[in-house]
Design an enzyme around this catalytic site. Structure first.
Site, PDB file in Angstrom:
ATOM      1  N   ASP A 124       1.901   3.484  56.227  1.00 20.45           N
ATOM      2  CA  ASP A 124       1.380   2.116  56.206  1.00 20.45           C
ATOM      3  C   ASP A 124       0.360   1.966  57.336  1.00 20.45           C
ATOM      4  O   ASP A 124       0.616   2.404  58.452  1.00 20.45           O
ATOM      5  CB  ASP A 124       2.525   1.112  56.395  1.00 20.45           C
ATOM      6  CG  ASP A 124       2.179  -0.281  55.899  1.00 20.45           C
ATOM      7  OD1 ASP A 124       1.190  -0.857  56.409  1.00 20.45           O
ATOM      8  OD2 ASP A 124       2.894  -0.796  55.017  1.00 20.45           O
ATOM      9  N   ASP A 146      -4.509   5.644  57.314  1.00 20.32           N
ATOM     10  CA  ASP A 146      -5.381   5.064  56.304  1.00 20.32           C
ATOM     11  C   ASP A 146      -5.408   6.025  55.119  1.00 20.32           C
ATOM     12  O   ASP A 146      -5.901   7.152  55.237  1.00 20.32           O
ATOM     13  CB  ASP A 146      -6.790   4.872  56.875  1.00 20.32           C
ATOM     14  CG  ASP A 146      -7.729   4.149  55.916  1.00 20.32           C
ATOM     15  OD1 ASP A 146      -7.437   4.114  54.698  1.00 20.32           O
ATOM     16  OD2 ASP A 146      -8.770   3.635  56.385  1.00 20.32           O
ATOM     17  N   CYS A 176      -2.198  -9.459  37.271  1.00 21.98           N
ATOM     18  CA  CYS A 176      -3.511 -10.107  37.343  1.00 21.98           C
ATOM     19  C   CYS A 176      -4.597  -9.247  36.702  1.00 21.98           C
ATOM     20  O   CYS A 176      -5.735  -9.712  36.537  1.00 21.98           O
ATOM     21  CB  CYS A 176      -3.881 -10.441  38.778  1.00 21.98           C
ATOM     22  SG  CYS A 176      -4.102  -9.007  39.828  1.00 21.98           S
ATOM     23  N   TYR A 216      -9.945  -6.794  42.367  1.00 22.27           N
ATOM     24  CA  TYR A 216      -8.568  -6.353  42.618  1.00 22.27           C
ATOM     25  C   TYR A 216      -7.875  -6.017  41.295  1.00 22.27           C
ATOM     26  O   TYR A 216      -7.225  -4.979  41.162  1.00 22.27           O
ATOM     27  CB  TYR A 216      -7.778  -7.428  43.361  1.00 22.27           C
ATOM     28  CG  TYR A 216      -6.325  -7.054  43.553  1.00 22.27           C
ATOM     29  CD1 TYR A 216      -5.969  -6.086  44.484  1.00 22.27           C
ATOM     30  CD2 TYR A 216      -5.321  -7.637  42.795  1.00 22.27           C
ATOM     31  CE1 TYR A 216      -4.646  -5.711  44.647  1.00 22.27           C
ATOM     32  CE2 TYR A 216      -3.992  -7.268  42.958  1.00 22.27           C
ATOM     33  CZ  TYR A 216      -3.665  -6.306  43.884  1.00 22.27           C
ATOM     34  OH  TYR A 216      -2.344  -5.923  44.041  1.00 22.27           O
ATOM     35  N   LYS A 233       2.970 -24.298  54.731  1.00 20.23           N
ATOM     36  CA  LYS A 233       2.472 -25.671  54.858  1.00 20.23           C
ATOM     37  C   LYS A 233       3.620 -26.672  54.965  1.00 20.23           C
ATOM     38  O   LYS A 233       3.550 -27.642  55.731  1.00 20.23           O
ATOM     39  CB  LYS A 233       1.575 -26.005  53.661  1.00 20.23           C
ATOM     40  CG  LYS A 233       0.269 -25.231  53.632  1.00 20.23           C
ATOM     41  CD  LYS A 233      -0.454 -25.421  52.297  1.00 20.23           C
ATOM     42  CE  LYS A 233      -1.678 -24.535  52.195  1.00 20.23           C
ATOM     43  NZ  LYS A 233      -2.346 -24.625  50.867  1.00 20.23           N
ATOM     44  N   GLN A 245      -2.040 -24.913  37.020  1.00 15.84           N
ATOM     45  CA  GLN A 245      -2.029 -23.478  36.733  1.00 15.84           C
ATOM     46  C   GLN A 245      -0.601 -22.956  36.909  1.00 15.84           C
ATOM     47  O   GLN A 245       0.141 -23.437  37.748  1.00 15.84           O
ATOM     48  CB  GLN A 245      -3.019 -22.733  37.632  1.00 15.84           C
ATOM     49  CG  GLN A 245      -2.739 -22.781  39.123  1.00 15.84           C
ATOM     50  CD  GLN A 245      -3.384 -23.953  39.829  1.00 15.84           C
ATOM     51  OE1 GLN A 245      -3.442 -25.051  39.304  1.00 15.84           O
ATOM     52  NE2 GLN A 245      -3.867 -23.730  41.059  1.00 15.84           N
ATOM     53  N   ARG A 300       2.426 -19.583  36.779  1.00 12.60           N
ATOM     54  CA  ARG A 300       2.673 -18.170  37.058  1.00 12.60           C
ATOM     55  C   ARG A 300       4.111 -17.816  36.702  1.00 12.60           C
ATOM     56  O   ARG A 300       4.973 -18.686  36.551  1.00 12.60           O
ATOM     57  CB  ARG A 300       2.453 -17.862  38.551  1.00 12.60           C
ATOM     58  CG  ARG A 300       1.039 -18.081  39.075  1.00 12.60           C
ATOM     59  CD  ARG A 300       0.070 -17.036  38.557  1.00 12.60           C
ATOM     60  NE  ARG A 300      -1.250 -17.193  39.160  1.00 12.60           N
ATOM     61  CZ  ARG A 300      -2.204 -17.981  38.676  1.00 12.60           C
ATOM     62  NH1 ARG A 300      -1.967 -18.707  37.585  1.00 12.60           N
ATOM     63  NH2 ARG A 300      -3.388 -18.043  39.262  1.00 12.60           N
ATOM     64  N   ARG A 333       0.172 -17.218  33.180  1.00 13.35           N
ATOM     65  CA  ARG A 333       0.711 -16.015  32.549  1.00 13.35           C
ATOM     66  C   ARG A 333       2.204 -15.939  32.837  1.00 13.35           C
ATOM     67  O   ARG A 333       2.675 -16.358  33.891  1.00 13.35           O
ATOM     68  CB  ARG A 333       0.026 -14.749  33.062  1.00 13.35           C
ATOM     69  CG  ARG A 333       0.160 -14.548  34.564  1.00 13.35           C
ATOM     70  CD  ARG A 333      -0.421 -13.226  35.013  1.00 13.35           C
ATOM     71  NE  ARG A 333      -0.308 -13.095  36.456  1.00 13.35           N
ATOM     72  CZ  ARG A 333      -1.281 -13.344  37.311  1.00 13.35           C
ATOM     73  NH1 ARG A 333      -2.460 -13.741  36.875  1.00 13.35           N
ATOM     74  NH2 ARG A 333      -1.081 -13.199  38.609  1.00 13.35           N
TER      75      ARG A 333
END
Length: 328
Positions: free
Chosen positions: A28, A57, A124, A153, A204, A221, A223, A288
């Site tokens: 990682d 990396d 996605c 992505y 938040k 929207q 999910r 979705r």
């Protein structure tokens, strides 16, 4: 070997494997992950950081070769991902980084003759025009084509599926492919810059009224949210039952709107929170949810943790985490 093993899903998987007696190594770069997530309740490392933690990396092929030594199983979770603002503002970087990481991991694992590998894809990556229909039926694996992801992505995760499948079908490596819907739970990224919808909403609420409780878009929207513990179970099952079976999606059949999600978080917080909407912000795909029949048939998997229970656990972790970092 768990690539991305200090991250949200990876740290939970590491803990599960350790509890079952596995010898686990982690690679990682700590961009979103943290060694803190690999500590037990007493603050002691659950793996040997000196011998079994590689801060590297994976865009560098030599690093991939190094971490594949003496490995029999790979869970490939590492990628560059964040909230939609970051993704859309850094598309070329995100795509190139993930394409390089995936290709390097697959090739190095194959050359090292790793016995089995699990690659984690993302829902996605489904076609944008299908995800923009909030009334679209539950997604099935075959709905991925014709390909048209909304973001770089999404394309990078789809190309990862494609390349992994090439290694699998050519007999170069036994591999399983899991296509995950929105995963949440402890060790999510809570930062304003990179957090995704659930950790952002929880942050938040915890910081309110210091931070406004703002929902991006009108909140309609939706999910399919799946708790990290259920995802870890799917990963464990995939390594035994999902090899060379093609992509298998992991998610729930429940469509939850962001407004519904916000209401649950407000209830958990116990605060009198005033919800606001910012219609100028990006909202991502409109909706979705998953037809997880294939996961049930092939893996014997189905989600067990309800959204309310999962959000409560995540909220409690987030409170502790933010307080310990002086962010409340």
């Amino acid at each position: 070997m768990i690539t991305g093993g200090a991250g949200h899903i990876g740290s939970a998987l590491t803990s599960r494997l350790i509890s079952e007696g596995a010898n686990v190594a982690v690679a990682d770069n700590l961009w979103r992950g943290s060694k803190e997530y690999l500590l037990d309740d007493r603050g002691k490392p659950i793996i040997d950081f000196e011998k079994n933690f590689f801060e590297v990396d994976l865009r560098d092929y030599e690093n991939c070769e190094k971490v594949m030594k003496e490995v029999d199983t790979v869970f490939h979770l590492a990628d560059v991902v964040a909230g939609i603002t970051y993704v859309f503002n850094n598309q070329a970087f995100v795509y190139r980084a993930n394409a390089m990481i995936n290709s390097n991991v697959f090739e190095s694992a194959s050359k090292a003759k790793v016995e089995r590998l699990v690659y984690v894809g993302a829902a996605c990556a489904y076609p944008h025009f299908k995800q923009n229909d909030p009334n679209h039926p539950l997604f099935k694996e075959e709905d991925m084509y014709p390909a048209q992801p909304e973001s770089a992505y999404g394309w990078s995760k789809l190309m990862g599926e494609y390349e992994c499948d090439l290694y699998s079908k050519s007999g170069q490596m036994d591999a399983a492919i899991l296509r995950l819907h929105n995963v949440y739970g402890p060790h999510s990224d809570l930062s304003p810059e990179r957090s995704q919808v659930i950790p952002a909403t929880i942050r938040k609420a915890i910081r309110y009224p210091k931070e406004k409780f703002v929902i991006w878009g009108d909140g309609n929207q939706n999910r399919s949210f799946v708790y990290v513990e259920d995802v870890v179970e799917a990963l464990m099952l995939a390594i035994e039952k999902g090899l060379n079976k093609g992509p298998i999606q992991i998610g729930t059949d429940k469509k939850t709107t962001i407004n519904e999600l916000a209401d649950i978080v407000i209830k958990i917080s116990g605060k009198n929170i005033v919800r606001e909407h910012d219609l100028s912000k990006p909202v991502g795909d409109m909706g979705r949810a998953a037809d997880a029949t294939l996961a049930k048939v092939l893996l014997g998997w189905q989600p067990k943790v309800s959204l309310e229970e999962g959000l409560t656990r995540t909220y409690e972790w987030a409170v502790s985490h933010l307080k310990s970092h002086g962010a409340v």
